[in-house]
Design a protein around this motif. Structure first.
Motif, PDB file in Angstrom:
ATOM      1  N   ALA A 443       1.235  -1.108   0.193  1.00  0.00           N
ATOM      2  CA  ALA A 443      -0.111  -0.151  -0.073  1.00  0.00           C
ATOM      3  C   ALA A 443       0.641   1.412  -0.105  1.00  0.00           C
ATOM      4  O   ALA A 443       0.584   2.917  -0.771  1.00  0.00           O
ATOM      5  CB  ALA A 443      -1.341   0.004   1.173  1.00  0.00           C
ATOM      6  N   HIS A 444       2.116   1.112   0.116  1.00  0.00           N
ATOM      7  CA  HIS A 444       2.618   2.488   1.005  1.00  0.00           C
ATOM      8  C   HIS A 444       3.530   2.826  -0.215  1.00  0.00           C
ATOM      9  O   HIS A 444       3.362   3.492  -1.327  1.00  0.00           O
ATOM     10  CB  HIS A 444       4.077   2.090   1.798  1.00  0.00           C
ATOM     11  CG  HIS A 444       5.241   3.506   1.743  1.00  0.00           C
ATOM     12  ND1 HIS A 444       5.994   3.481   1.087  1.00  0.00           N
ATOM     13  CD2 HIS A 444       4.905   3.973   2.896  1.00  0.00           C
ATOM     14  CE1 HIS A 444       5.845   4.576   1.373  1.00  0.00           C
ATOM     15  NE2 HIS A 444       5.823   5.200   2.661  1.00  0.00           N
ATOM     16  N   THR A 445       4.598   1.858  -1.352  1.00  0.00           N
ATOM     17  CA  THR A 445       4.258   1.887  -2.772  1.00  0.00           C
ATOM     18  C   THR A 445       3.416   2.844  -3.894  1.00  0.00           C
ATOM     19  O   THR A 445       3.699   2.988  -4.789  1.00  0.00           O
ATOM     20  CB  THR A 445       4.873   0.257  -3.318  1.00  0.00           C
ATOM     21  OG1 THR A 445       5.754  -0.301  -2.166  1.00  0.00           O
ATOM     22  CG2 THR A 445       5.641   1.038  -4.698  1.00  0.00           C
ATOM     23  N   LEU A 446       2.166   1.990  -3.128  1.00  0.00           N
ATOM     24  CA  LEU A 446       1.243   2.064  -4.362  1.00  0.00           C
ATOM     25  C   LEU A 446       0.854   4.117  -3.949  1.00  0.00           C
ATOM     26  O   LEU A 446       0.626   4.481  -4.776  1.00  0.00           O
ATOM     27  CB  LEU A 446       0.264   1.366  -4.645  1.00  0.00           C
ATOM     28  CG  LEU A 446      -0.049  -0.317  -5.073  1.00  0.00           C
ATOM     29  CD1 LEU A 446      -1.269  -0.690  -4.693  1.00  0.00           C
ATOM     30  CD2 LEU A 446       0.333   0.019  -6.627  1.00  0.00           C
ATOM     31  N   ARG A 447       0.547   3.620  -2.755  1.00  0.00           N
ATOM     32  CA  ARG A 447       0.523   5.123  -2.534  1.00  0.00           C
ATOM     33  C   ARG A 447       0.884   6.841  -3.468  1.00  0.00           C
ATOM     34  O   ARG A 447       1.630   7.227  -3.185  1.00  0.00           O
ATOM     35  CB  ARG A 447       0.632   5.953  -0.361  1.00  0.00           C
ATOM     36  CG  ARG A 447      -0.152   6.648  -0.337  1.00  0.00           C
ATOM     37  CD  ARG A 447      -0.877   6.697   0.791  1.00  0.00           C
ATOM     38  NE  ARG A 447       0.153   6.310   2.466  1.00  0.00           N
ATOM     39  CZ  ARG A 447       0.522   5.066   2.771  1.00  0.00           C
ATOM     40  NH1 ARG A 447       0.065   4.240   2.280  1.00  0.00           N
ATOM     41  NH2 ARG A 447       1.235   4.932   3.561  1.00  0.00           N
ATOM     42  N   HIS A 448       2.467   6.123  -3.002  1.00  0.00           N
ATOM     43  CA  HIS A 448       4.104   7.094  -3.252  1.00  0.00           C
ATOM     44  C   HIS A 448       4.534   7.056  -4.725  1.00  0.00           C
ATOM     45  O   HIS A 448       6.243   8.110  -4.919  1.00  0.00           O
ATOM     46  CB  HIS A 448       5.283   6.567  -2.479  1.00  0.00           C
ATOM     47  CG  HIS A 448       3.850   7.190  -1.429  1.00  0.00           C
ATOM     48  ND1 HIS A 448       4.469   9.296  -0.561  1.00  0.00           N
ATOM     49  CD2 HIS A 448       4.509   6.676   0.734  1.00  0.00           C
ATOM     50  CE1 HIS A 448       4.029   9.005   0.739  1.00  0.00           C
ATOM     51  NE2 HIS A 448       3.873   7.720   0.845  1.00  0.00           N
ATOM     52  N   TYR A 449       4.485   5.865  -5.163  1.00  0.00           N
ATOM     53  CA  TYR A 449       5.304   5.283  -6.400  1.00  0.00           C
ATOM     54  C   TYR A 449       5.417   6.805  -8.186  1.00  0.00           C
ATOM     55  O   TYR A 449       6.130   7.220  -8.121  1.00  0.00           O
ATOM     56  CB  TYR A 449       4.735   3.743  -7.848  1.00  0.00           C
ATOM     57  CG  TYR A 449       3.436   3.997  -8.616  1.00  0.00           C
ATOM     58  CD1 TYR A 449       3.921   4.424  -9.323  1.00  0.00           C
ATOM     59  CD2 TYR A 449       2.026   4.186  -7.613  1.00  0.00           C
ATOM     60  CE1 TYR A 449       2.657   4.598 -10.635  1.00  0.00           C
ATOM     61  CE2 TYR A 449       0.919   4.148  -8.991  1.00  0.00           C
ATOM     62  CZ  TYR A 449       1.163   4.149  -9.525  1.00  0.00           C
ATOM     63  OH  TYR A 449       0.209   4.637 -11.001  1.00  0.00           O
ATOM     64  N   LYS A 450       4.021   7.849  -7.307  1.00  0.00           N
ATOM     65  CA  LYS A 450       3.896   8.188  -8.588  1.00  0.00           C
ATOM     66  C   LYS A 450       4.771  10.280  -8.465  1.00  0.00           C
ATOM     67  O   LYS A 450       4.998  10.464  -9.409  1.00  0.00           O
ATOM     68  CB  LYS A 450       2.461   8.750  -9.507  1.00  0.00           C
ATOM     69  CG  LYS A 450       1.722   8.015  -9.355  1.00  0.00           C
ATOM     70  CD  LYS A 450       0.293   8.391 -10.000  1.00  0.00           C
ATOM     71  CE  LYS A 450      -0.139   7.177 -10.673  1.00  0.00           C
ATOM     72  NZ  LYS A 450      -1.981   7.814 -11.147  1.00  0.00           N
ATOM     73  N   THR A 451       4.780   9.865  -7.067  1.00  0.00           N
ATOM     74  CA  THR A 451       5.612  11.188  -6.272  1.00  0.00           C
ATOM     75  C   THR A 451       7.216  10.811  -5.890  1.00  0.00           C
ATOM     76  O   THR A 451       7.090  12.084  -5.579  1.00  0.00           O
ATOM     77  CB  THR A 451       4.498  11.938  -5.626  1.00  0.00           C
ATOM     78  OG1 THR A 451       3.975  11.418  -4.407  1.00  0.00           O
ATOM     79  CG2 THR A 451       3.689  12.278  -6.069  1.00  0.00           C
ATOM     80  N   ALA A 452       7.596   9.904  -5.175  1.00  0.00           N
ATOM     81  CA  ALA A 452       8.530   9.656  -4.779  1.00  0.00           C
ATOM     82  C   ALA A 452       9.154  10.413  -5.313  1.00  0.00           C
ATOM     83  O   ALA A 452      10.785  10.353  -4.859  1.00  0.00           O
ATOM     84  CB  ALA A 452       8.599   8.388  -4.214  1.00  0.00           C
ATOM     85  N   TYR A 453      10.198  10.030  -7.019  1.00  0.00           N
ATOM     86  CA  TYR A 453      11.186   9.937  -7.228  1.00  0.00           C
ATOM     87  C   TYR A 453      11.080  11.020  -8.241  1.00  0.00           C
ATOM     88  O   TYR A 453       9.967  10.991  -9.231  1.00  0.00           O
ATOM     89  CB  TYR A 453      11.780   8.838  -7.739  1.00  0.00           C
ATOM     90  CG  TYR A 453      12.323   7.761  -6.764  1.00  0.00           C
ATOM     91  CD1 TYR A 453      12.990   7.874  -5.680  1.00  0.00           C
ATOM     92  CD2 TYR A 453      11.628   6.311  -7.055  1.00  0.00           C
ATOM     93  CE1 TYR A 453      12.955   6.996  -5.005  1.00  0.00           C
ATOM     94  CE2 TYR A 453      12.635   5.595  -5.990  1.00  0.00           C
ATOM     95  CZ  TYR A 453      12.767   6.188  -5.040  1.00  0.00           C
ATOM     96  OH  TYR A 453      13.360   5.207  -4.067  1.00  0.00           O
ATOM     97  N   TYR A 454      12.163  11.880  -8.548  1.00  0.00           N
ATOM     98  CA  TYR A 454      11.544  12.989  -9.679  1.00  0.00           C
ATOM     99  C   TYR A 454      11.721  11.667 -11.238  1.00  0.00           C
ATOM    100  O   TYR A 454      12.945  11.240 -10.979  1.00  0.00           O
ATOM    101  CB  TYR A 454      12.578  13.673 -10.022  1.00  0.00           C
ATOM    102  CG  TYR A 454      13.030  14.589 -11.258  1.00  0.00           C
ATOM    103  CD1 TYR A 454      11.764  15.147 -11.893  1.00  0.00           C
ATOM    104  CD2 TYR A 454      14.516  14.079 -12.086  1.00  0.00           C
ATOM    105  CE1 TYR A 454      12.060  15.919 -12.484  1.00  0.00           C
ATOM    106  CE2 TYR A 454      13.991  14.957 -13.376  1.00  0.00           C
ATOM    107  CZ  TYR A 454      13.388  15.577 -13.484  1.00  0.00           C
ATOM    108  OH  TYR A 454      12.920  16.601 -15.104  1.00  0.00           O
ATOM    109  N   ASP A 455      11.533  12.280 -12.314  1.00  0.00           N
ATOM    110  CA  ASP A 455      11.207  11.234 -13.225  1.00  0.00           C
ATOM    111  C   ASP A 455      11.655  11.909 -14.258  1.00  0.00           C
ATOM    112  O   ASP A 455      10.616  13.053 -14.581  1.00  0.00           O
ATOM    113  CB  ASP A 455       9.320  10.328 -13.201  1.00  0.00           C
ATOM    114  CG  ASP A 455       9.746   9.783 -14.710  1.00  0.00           C
ATOM    115  OD1 ASP A 455       8.059   9.315 -14.735  1.00  0.00           O
ATOM    116  OD2 ASP A 455      10.514   9.239 -14.982  1.00  0.00           O
ATOM    117  N   SER A 456      12.941  11.749 -15.126  1.00  0.00           N
ATOM    118  CA  SER A 456      13.095  12.150 -15.991  1.00  0.00           C
ATOM    119  C   SER A 456      12.706  12.422 -17.707  1.00  0.00           C
ATOM    120  O   SER A 456      12.154  11.106 -17.614  1.00  0.00           O
ATOM    121  CB  SER A 456      14.990  12.023 -16.000  1.00  0.00           C
ATOM    122  OG  SER A 456      15.042  13.099 -17.234  1.00  0.00           O
TER     123      SER A 456
END
Length: 519
Positions: A443-456
């Protein structure tokens, strides 16, 4: 004070879609960066005091030479400056220690520059960070056409590319010289391009006092005269004439902006060993003296006028005499200058993505990173030259522009630092499945996967085999493809037709009143 009505508000979601960056971007609701990391302070109190004392000695014992502007000299005389007339057009003015600092106490520590889209207003100073494009190059270059003189079309293209990127906060100023327009008229086209093709804050003309006045007057058309009288909507980027000279074009231009209550940036352009001491401490002291006196011009004209202390510290190849950019010593100098700016409680401009490389290559980005990170770590508030700088500032590169934008995107995340909360600590991510289990579907990964890292938008992170099968495309080529796609997708931000017509009429009337001048 209500905001001006100059066009529709453009959603940040639409900007993300046009930029084409994958995933969610948590920064898009923010028209500038709020620093979440501390500055890097490298000098102790004794060393800082020595630099400040040397700046005071420069102002008190050597002085600043003013040229072709007796009115500015008279303002300093009345404020307590010691004036010696050298000839009919030159005056040496000396300032007792503490005098200029006292004058600068009226300058705001933080101020707002308003954009025609109020969602894009920026706060200059404090913990705020603003990225703006590069400035002043007579040439442009790209992988298709090579290096050539800049045109108005190139100028408009860079304004459009900047407008489309979520990683810039400011439209900049002379992003390149439109050399196909007469010198005495091109400022009108440049200011109009910023107003029409962007809805972010911008810089006006500084090449002559009357052109500065035209820039302010166009803002009165765009924002309304009453709004301009009470708010900063435009800034001018002014260079001193180093070493220790201020010419009349510069001082009168500063005063044009200041008397209208508008902002000004005060920048000595120092080449160590040429127009400043070869050693960095000496260059920093000289830079501080020149920028402080320049800022004081605005305060004497109108106390409280917004000003930005600035530095452009550069090294030099002592074998050839050529300027060098993106080198280590000026980068460290920027860290010191940041400390000095905070002691004066003034907003700061310095450094950027500098490079002397002639191509958007490894040298370009190595030097750019050295210089840009110094601005990040020193606490700079306004970062001109954030995108496009190549060829020692002689050329504005389409591909370098896109590479730099991608770096600016990554820096948005860098500035955030590490946020520590119960959620970000991620204990539940580990606890959900326990030891030896992957975390892809937690659940934590699904909650954050779009915003956790900058996507070049430009990096290639595929396996070598996939990259090979797709043609072994390098990053400069990917940047070339991207800027073309961005321009093809560009949509101008809305503007009230009556306002647009009034601006066009102003430009047409001013141009009709002047003969062409190409110098």
């Amino acid at each position: 004070m209500s905001e001006p009505s100059t066009g529709r508000r453009r959603s940040r979601g639409k900007r993300e879609a046009r930029d084409g960056a994958p995933g969610q971007n948590p920064h898009l609701e923010r028209p500038y960066i709020k620093r979440g990391i501390p500055t890097y302070d490298i000098l102790g109190e004794d060393a800082l005091q020595q630099i400040e004392a040397t700046a005071d000695r420069i102002m008190a014992e050597i002085g600043i030479e003013f040229r072709d502007d007796s009115d500015t000299v008279e303002m300093f005389r009345k404020a307590g400056g010691e004036v010696t007339q050298l000839d009919d057009t030159r005056w040496n003015t000396k300032f007792a220690p503490g005098m200029i600092r006292e004058i600068l106490k009226t300058a705001p520590a933080v101020f707002t520059q308003h954009a025609r889209n109020p969602a894009n207003n920026v706060e200059v100073g404090g913990d705020n960070v603003i990225f703006a494009p590069s400035y002043g190059s007579p040439f442009v270059m790209d992988l298709d056409k090579g290096r050539r003189y800049g045109t108005l079309e190139d100028f408009q293209n860079f304004v459009k590319l900047g407008q489309m990127s979520p990683w810039l906060h400011h439209s900049g100023g002379t992003v390149c010289e439109p050399t196909d327009v007469p010198v005495n008229k091109r400022h009108l086209d440049m200011v109009y391009a910023h107003m029409r093709y962007s809805d972010r804050p911008f810089l006006g003309s500084v090449t002559a006092p009357e052109r500065a006045a035209d820039s302010v007057e166009m803002c009165r058309v765009l924002f309304g005269a009453d709004f301009v009288d009470q708010n900063c909507v435009i800034m001018g980027n002014f260079n001193t004439t180093s070493p220790l000279v201020m010419d009349g074009i510069t001082t009168q231009g500063i005063r044009e902006y200041a008397k209208a209550g508008q902002g000004s940036i005060h920048l000595p352009f120092l080449l160590g060993g040429a127009v400043s001491p070869l050693t960095m401490a000496g260059s920093i002291a000289q830079c501080l003296a020149e920028s402080m006196v320049s800022c004081a011009v605005a305060q004497l004209e109108r106390p409280g006028a917004p000003v930005v202390l600035a530095s452009f510290l550069s090294s030099m190849s002592l074998r050839s005499g050529s300027p060098t950019f993106g080198t280590a010593e000026p980068a460290v100098g920027s860290l010191v200058y940041g400390q000095l700016a905070r002691r004066l409680n003034l907003p700061l401009r310095c450094a950027g993505n500098f490079s002397t490389s002639k191509l958007p290559d490894a040298q370009a980005m190595q030097q750019a990173m050295m210089s840009m990170m110094s601005a990040v770590q020193c606490g700079a508030n306004y970062l001109l030259h954030s995108a496009g700088f190549l060829d020692g500032l002689l050329s504005m590169s389409y591909e370098k522009f896109m590479l730099d934008l991608d770096l600016c995107g990554a820096l948005h995340s860098y500035y955030d630092g590490v946020v520590v909360t119960e959620d970000t600590l991620g204990f539940d991510a580990l606890a959900e499945k326990g030891p030896g289990e992957h975390l892809f579907a937690t659940a934590h990964t699904l909650r954050h996967y779009k915003t956790a890292y900058y996507d070049s938008a430009l990096d290639d992170n595929q396996p070598w085999e996939t990259w090979d099968e797709q043609g072994e495309i390098d990053m400069a080529t990917r940047a070339n493809t991207r800027w073309k796609a961005q321009l093809a997708a560009y949509e101008a931000p809305g503007m009230d037709p009556a306002t647009d017509e009034a601006l066009k009429d102003f430009v047409a009337r001013k141009k009709a009143s002047m003969d062409d001048a190409w110098y």
